[in-house]
Scaffold this active site. Structure first.
Site, PDB file in Angstrom:
ATOM      1  NE  ARG A 192      -4.365  -1.339   0.414  1.00  0.00           N
ATOM      2  CZ  ARG A 192      -4.604  -2.394  -0.352  1.00  0.00           C
ATOM      3  NH1 ARG A 192      -3.689  -2.789  -1.227  1.00  0.00           N
ATOM      4  NH2 ARG A 192      -5.712  -3.077  -0.252  1.00  0.00           N
ATOM      5  CD  GLU A 208      -3.172   3.053  -5.260  1.00  0.00           C
ATOM      6  OE1 GLU A 208      -4.245   2.493  -5.479  1.00  0.00           O
ATOM      7  OE2 GLU A 208      -2.179   2.471  -4.802  1.00  0.00           O
ATOM      8  CG  HIS A 265      -3.492  -0.887  -6.687  1.00  0.00           C
ATOM      9  ND1 HIS A 265      -3.898  -0.253  -5.531  1.00  0.00           N
ATOM     10  CD2 HIS A 265      -3.476  -2.196  -6.385  1.00  0.00           C
ATOM     11  CE1 HIS A 265      -4.121  -1.147  -4.592  1.00  0.00           C
ATOM     12  NE2 HIS A 265      -3.876  -2.337  -5.085  1.00  0.00           N
TER      13      HIS A 265
HETATM   14  C1  8YV Z   1      -7.342  -4.895  -5.585  1.00  0.00           C
HETATM   15  C2  8YV Z   1      -5.754  -5.036  -3.634  1.00  0.00           C
HETATM   16  O1  8YV Z   1      -6.956  -4.297  -6.771  1.00  0.00           O
HETATM   17  O2  8YV Z   1      -6.404  -7.139  -2.843  1.00  0.00           O
HETATM   18  C3  8YV Z   1      -6.104  -5.968  -2.544  1.00  0.00           C
HETATM   19  O3  8YV Z   1      -6.051  -5.531  -1.381  1.00  0.00           O
HETATM   20  O4  8YV Z   1      -5.207  -4.014  -3.409  1.00  0.00           O
HETATM   21  C4  8YV Z   1      -6.069  -5.421  -5.031  1.00  0.00           C
HETATM   22  O5  8YV Z   1      -6.096  -6.804  -5.153  1.00  0.00           O
HETATM   23  C5  8YV Z   1      -8.081  -3.832  -4.809  1.00  0.00           C
HETATM   24  O6  8YV Z   1      -8.587  -4.390  -3.669  1.00  0.00           O
HETATM   25  C6  8YV Z   1      -9.213  -3.268  -5.674  1.00  0.00           C
HETATM   26  O7  8YV Z   1      -9.668  -2.076  -5.041  1.00  0.00           O
END
Ligand code: 8YV
Length: 313
Positions: free
Chosen positions: A232, A261, A279
């Protein structure tokens, strides 16, 4: 059989959203002309929210849904969900672990290799005709490097195994050693960064890891160091990272996640020593299909009064 209209916080992967909307009454929050009015209209009946790792849901929104019982997250990271509020209210939270582990680990290695071997630079070098005037400058190599992994969970462990296959030595940071882990444990991120040539952030987001990769850690990684982030944006001091990448005190970076983001600091966009991705860790059709399957299975389990499939502890 439980029945409930579903509040959808953000768009999902197309087929998943289509399946959800074909099976349940779904209200798209982002399309509501008056979000407050929509929440008020759902107060008496809505017991299920579906969200994404990026969107999450805060306490203020959940407080407007007094009947809420389940928050199903499309994503493994639940740091954008107020878990403490959910715990206090007894709201169950589910996520989508395991099905995306290898995909995210693959992108970490892709980012690392792209950064070390300057793949995007080489692509532009050919497309811009520079090869016609001479060869591309040689790059560094990955083999033989020391790779420090911040967070040896499912994704961090998968990254470590991949890095080992490239002839690297693995060290890792976690709050405590793990029995049976053969790689060297460091109880301090700065010490790990000082030891490592490459530092990969693979830890969950949230208060416990906020800026865990600090300015001091990035300075310890140093002018030949490589930082990769597939976790993150919140886990690194982004301002320090941008400054150090710009003044040569940090060598290079491969970044898939950012503080705000989809906004990426313009300074990063202009840097040749940085590889950027939007991402995309889990961003493939097969993996998003599997994530969607878990979301649908968790909502169905709740609806049928059965145990949830992937409840967050
Ligand atoms: C997704 C992610 O793109 O799994 C996660 O926590 O960051 C990614 O797999 C995200 O959740 C989509 O908003």
């Amino acid at each position: 059989m439980n029945q409930s209209p579903i509040l959808l916080m953000a768009p999902l992967y197309g087929p998943t959203q289509q399946a959800l909307e074909s099976r349940y009454t779904v209200h798209r929050l982002w399309e509501a002309p008056d979000a407050g009015a929509l929440l008020a209209s759902l107060a008496d009946g809505c017991r299920v929210v579906v969200t994404t790792g990026g969107k999450g849901i805060d306490a203020a929104t959940m407080a407007k849904l007094p009947k809420l019982e389940l928050v199903a997250c499309f994503g493994v990271g639940v740091d954008a969900i107020d878990l403490e509020y959910c715990r206090k209210r007894g709201i169950a939270v589910t996520n989508t672990p395991d099905v995306l582990t290898d995909e995210v680990a693959d992108l970490a290695l892709a980012l690392l290799l792209a950064t070390v071997r300057r793949i995007p630079y080489g692509d532009r070098f050919v497309r811009e005709g520079k090869w016609l005037k001479g060869g591309m400058p040689l790059t560094q190599s990955l083999g033989g490097r020391k790779v420090g992994i911040v967070g040896l969970g499912r994704i961090g462990s998968a990254i470590a195994k991949r890095c080992e296959s490239f002839g690297t030595t693995i060290g890792w940071y976690g709050p405590r050693p793990k029995p049976g882990v053969k790689w060297q444990h460091f109880g301090d991120v700065v010490e790990l960064a000082r030891w490592a040539d490459v530092l990969i952030a693979a830890c969950p987001g949230g208060p416990a890891t906020h800026r865990i990769v600090s300015r001091a850690a990035l300075e310890a990684l140093g002018p030949d160091g490589i930082f990769v982030n597939i976790a993150r944006g919140s886990v690194v001091d982004q301002d320090a990272m941008v400054e150090l990448l710009g003044n040569g005190k940090l060598g290079s970076a491969g970044l898939d996640v950012f503080d705000d983001e989809p906004n990426v600091p313009q300074a990063l966009i202009g840097m040749e020593n940085v590889v950027l991705q939007p991402h995309m860790g889990s961003g493939t059709h097969p993996t998003r299909t599997e994530m969607g399957r878990l979301v649908l299975e968790n909502v169905a389990a709740w609806t049928e009064g059965k145990p949830l499939v992937t409840q967050v502890s």
